[in-house]
Design a protein around this motif. Structure first.
Motif, PDB file in Angstrom:
ATOM      1  N   ARG A  54       0.843  -1.195   0.000  1.00 30.88           N
ATOM      2  CA  ARG A  54       0.000   0.000   0.000  1.00 30.88           C
ATOM      3  C   ARG A  54       0.877   1.243   0.000  1.00 30.88           C
ATOM      4  NH1 ARG A  54      -5.297  -0.468   3.038  1.00 30.88           N
ATOM      5  NH2 ARG A  54      -4.766   1.645   3.671  1.00 30.88           N
ATOM      6  N   ILE A  55       0.395   2.311  -0.642  1.00 34.16           N
ATOM      7  CA  ILE A  55       1.174   3.538  -0.728  1.00 34.16           C
ATOM      8  C   ILE A  55       1.366   4.176   0.641  1.00 34.16           C
ATOM      9  CG2 ILE A  55      -0.815   5.001  -1.303  1.00 34.16           C
ATOM     10  CD1 ILE A  55       2.751   5.462  -2.620  1.00 34.16           C
ATOM     11  N   ASP A  56       0.343   4.163   1.499  1.00 32.21           N
ATOM     12  CA  ASP A  56       0.518   4.760   2.821  1.00 32.21           C
ATOM     13  C   ASP A  56       1.549   3.999   3.642  1.00 32.21           C
ATOM     14  OD1 ASP A  56      -1.133   2.534   3.153  1.00 32.21           O
ATOM     15  OD2 ASP A  56      -2.389   3.483   4.674  1.00 32.21           O
ATOM     16  N   SER A  57       1.587   2.684   3.490  1.00 27.09           N
ATOM     17  CA  SER A  57       2.579   1.870   4.190  1.00 27.09           C
ATOM     18  C   SER A  57       3.977   2.108   3.633  1.00 27.09           C
ATOM     19  CB  SER A  57       2.199   0.396   4.065  1.00 27.09           C
ATOM     20  OG  SER A  57       3.159  -0.412   4.684  1.00 27.09           O
ATOM     21  N   TRP A  58       4.091   2.263   2.314  1.00 26.15           N
ATOM     22  CA  TRP A  58       5.414   2.436   1.708  1.00 26.15           C
ATOM     23  C   TRP A  58       6.023   3.782   2.078  1.00 26.15           C
ATOM     24  CZ3 TRP A  58       7.943   5.585  -1.791  1.00 26.15           C
ATOM     25  CH2 TRP A  58       9.183   5.113  -2.219  1.00 26.15           C
ATOM     26  N   ILE A  59       5.227   4.873   2.011  1.00 30.58           N
ATOM     27  CA  ILE A  59       5.806   6.174   2.332  1.00 30.58           C
ATOM     28  C   ILE A  59       6.171   6.264   3.814  1.00 30.58           C
ATOM     29  CG2 ILE A  59       4.750   7.385   0.403  1.00 30.58           C
ATOM     30  CD1 ILE A  59       2.696   8.563   2.290  1.00 30.58           C
ATOM     31  N   TRP A  60       5.492   5.513   4.671  1.00 28.12           N
ATOM     32  CA  TRP A  60       5.871   5.429   6.076  1.00 28.12           C
ATOM     33  C   TRP A  60       7.139   4.591   6.233  1.00 28.12           C
ATOM     34  CZ3 TRP A  60       5.377   0.705   8.872  1.00 28.12           C
ATOM     35  CH2 TRP A  60       5.750   0.787  10.205  1.00 28.12           C
ATOM     36  N   THR A  67       4.254   8.706  10.619  1.00 28.98           N
ATOM     37  CA  THR A  67       3.405   7.571  11.004  1.00 28.98           C
ATOM     38  C   THR A  67       2.595   7.113   9.803  1.00 28.98           C
ATOM     39  OG1 THR A  67       1.537   8.962  11.661  1.00 28.98           O
ATOM     40  CG2 THR A  67       3.168   8.476  13.369  1.00 28.98           C
ATOM     41  N   ARG A  68       2.114   5.875   9.880  1.00 30.08           N
ATOM     42  CA  ARG A  68       1.299   5.365   8.787  1.00 30.08           C
ATOM     43  C   ARG A  68      -0.032   6.111   8.723  1.00 30.08           C
ATOM     44  NH1 ARG A  68      -0.598  -0.788   7.400  1.00 30.08           N
ATOM     45  NH2 ARG A  68      -2.036  -0.162   5.791  1.00 30.08           N
ATOM     46  N   SER A  69      -0.567   6.486   9.874  1.00 35.25           N
ATOM     47  CA  SER A  69      -1.826   7.229   9.854  1.00 35.25           C
ATOM     48  C   SER A  69      -1.635   8.604   9.215  1.00 35.25           C
ATOM     49  CB  SER A  69      -2.404   7.369  11.259  1.00 35.25           C
ATOM     50  OG  SER A  69      -1.506   8.064  12.099  1.00 35.25           O
ATOM     51  N   GLN A  70      -0.461   9.228   9.382  1.00 37.49           N
ATOM     52  CA  GLN A  70      -0.191  10.480   8.681  1.00 37.49           C
ATOM     53  C   GLN A  70      -0.106  10.242   7.176  1.00 37.49           C
ATOM     54  OE1 GLN A  70       3.361  12.178  10.323  1.00 37.49           O
ATOM     55  NE2 GLN A  70       2.243  13.279  11.919  1.00 37.49           N
ATOM     56  N   GLY A  71       0.440   9.111   6.776  1.00 38.59           N
ATOM     57  CA  GLY A  71       0.501   8.766   5.365  1.00 38.59           C
ATOM     58  C   GLY A  71      -0.879   8.584   4.779  1.00 38.59           C
ATOM     59  N   ALA A  72      -1.756   7.904   5.517  1.00 32.97           N
ATOM     60  CA  ALA A  72      -3.125   7.704   5.047  1.00 32.97           C
ATOM     61  C   ALA A  72      -3.874   9.030   4.981  1.00 32.97           C
ATOM     62  CB  ALA A  72      -3.854   6.727   5.966  1.00 32.97           C
ATOM     63  N   VAL A  80      -0.703  13.180  -1.787  1.00 35.79           N
ATOM     64  CA  VAL A  80       0.159  12.137  -2.343  1.00 35.79           C
ATOM     65  C   VAL A  80      -0.311  11.847  -3.766  1.00 35.79           C
ATOM     66  CG1 VAL A  80       0.951   9.758  -2.105  1.00 35.79           C
ATOM     67  CG2 VAL A  80       0.555  11.125  -0.067  1.00 35.79           C
ATOM     68  N   ARG A  81       0.641  11.893  -4.699  1.00 37.35           N
ATOM     69  CA  ARG A  81       0.345  11.584  -6.097  1.00 37.35           C
ATOM     70  C   ARG A  81       1.307  10.511  -6.574  1.00 37.35           C
ATOM     71  NH1 ARG A  81      -2.569  15.455  -9.135  1.00 37.35           N
ATOM     72  NH2 ARG A  81      -3.280  17.168  -7.860  1.00 37.35           N
ATOM     73  N   VAL A  82       0.784   9.560  -7.322  1.00 32.36           N
ATOM     74  CA  VAL A  82       1.615   8.525  -7.934  1.00 32.36           C
ATOM     75  C   VAL A  82       1.444   8.658  -9.437  1.00 32.36           C
ATOM     76  CG1 VAL A  82       2.036   6.066  -8.166  1.00 32.36           C
ATOM     77  CG2 VAL A  82       1.393   6.998  -5.948  1.00 32.36           C
ATOM     78  N   ASN A  83       2.540   8.899 -10.129  1.00 20.80           N
ATOM     79  CA  ASN A  83       2.534   9.119 -11.581  1.00 20.80           C
ATOM     80  C   ASN A  83       1.553  10.218 -11.978  1.00 20.80           C
ATOM     81  OD1 ASN A  83       4.445   7.053 -11.869  1.00 20.80           O
ATOM     82  ND2 ASN A  83       2.833   5.511 -11.982  1.00 20.80           N
ATOM     83  N   ALA A  90      -4.979   2.893  -0.038  1.00 21.74           N
ATOM     84  CA  ALA A  90      -4.845   1.473  -0.383  1.00 21.74           C
ATOM     85  C   ALA A  90      -4.248   1.248  -1.770  1.00 21.74           C
ATOM     86  CB  ALA A  90      -6.203   0.786  -0.290  1.00 21.74           C
ATOM     87  N   TYR A  91      -3.839   2.289  -2.461  1.00 21.65           N
ATOM     88  CA  TYR A  91      -3.264   2.150  -3.798  1.00 21.65           C
ATOM     89  C   TYR A  91      -2.015   1.277  -3.728  1.00 21.65           C
ATOM     90  CZ  TYR A  91      -1.152   3.416  -8.258  1.00 21.65           C
ATOM     91  OH  TYR A  91      -0.592   3.380  -9.506  1.00 21.65           O
TER      92      TYR A  91
END
Length: 192
Positions: A54-60, A67-72, A80-83, A90-91
């Motif tokens: 998951r993107i929130d998990s990866w950036i954390w 924190t992961r909650s800050q990422g979410a 947060v943008r991907v490409n 959950a991306y």
């Protein structure tokens, strides 16, 4: 003994470089054994074949957020943008994706090189992405408004006006009449 080792390295026999282990690039320092062990542990903790992260998990995990909650929350807020596309927490991120994380005073732009899902140390985290971020703004550009030198004494009327103007620019002004010319302020006793 030293001459034998040198001969073995040049001939490619035992003790020299092999096809299984590529030699270190010329001019680059040998990898630190501690970092190599941490990278191996991070890869072992990474996703299995066919699984995603998951993107929130990866950036954390790579320490772009605390924190992961800050990422979410950053994903839900559109920071947060991907490409180039806004993503939900959950991306599923893939190797080669460009991830942009907008933070308080800057934007981090990274290219994913390794997928991990557990938080790792900073030396290992920087090996999981290529950082293409612009340099951070200078400290004086983000200094808080209204900071005075210690021992400078009481601010003059001109200094107070300047501080009020800076606070208004930052949106920190509390009362509508605190800025000269912005409208009627509270009535003072003894005024007509």
């Amino acid at each position: 003994m030293v001459a034998e080792g040198a001969e073995q390295e040049t001939t490619g026999t035992a003790g020299g470089t092999s096809a299984e282990q590529p030699p270190a690039a010329a001019g680059s320092p040998a990898p630190d054994p501690k970092i190599a062990a941490a990278v191996a542990a991070a890869e072992a903790a990474g996703p299995a074949a066919g699984e995603s992260v998951r993107i929130d998990s990866w950036i954390w995990s790579v320490r772009l957020v605390k924190t992961r909650s800050q990422g979410a929350a950053a994903c839900r807020g559109g920071h947060v943008r991907v490409n180039g596309e806004r993503v939900k927490p959950a991306y599923s991120v893939r190797v080669g994706d460009e991830v942009r994380v907008r933070q308080e005073y800057r934007e981090r732009v990274v290219i994913v090189t390794r997928l991990i899902r557990k938080r790792v140390g900073a030396p290992v985290a920087v090996q999981c992405y290529v950082d293409n971020s612009p340099p951070p703004p200078p400290r004086e550009a983000i200094a808080p408004a209204g900071i005075r030198d210690r021992g400078a004494g009481r601010p003059t009327k001109r200094d107070r006006r300047e501080m009020e103007r800076l606070r208004a620019l930052r949106g920190l002004s509390g009362t509508p009449g605190s800025i000269p010319g912005s409208g009627p302020g509270p009535a003072r006793p003894g005024s007509r």
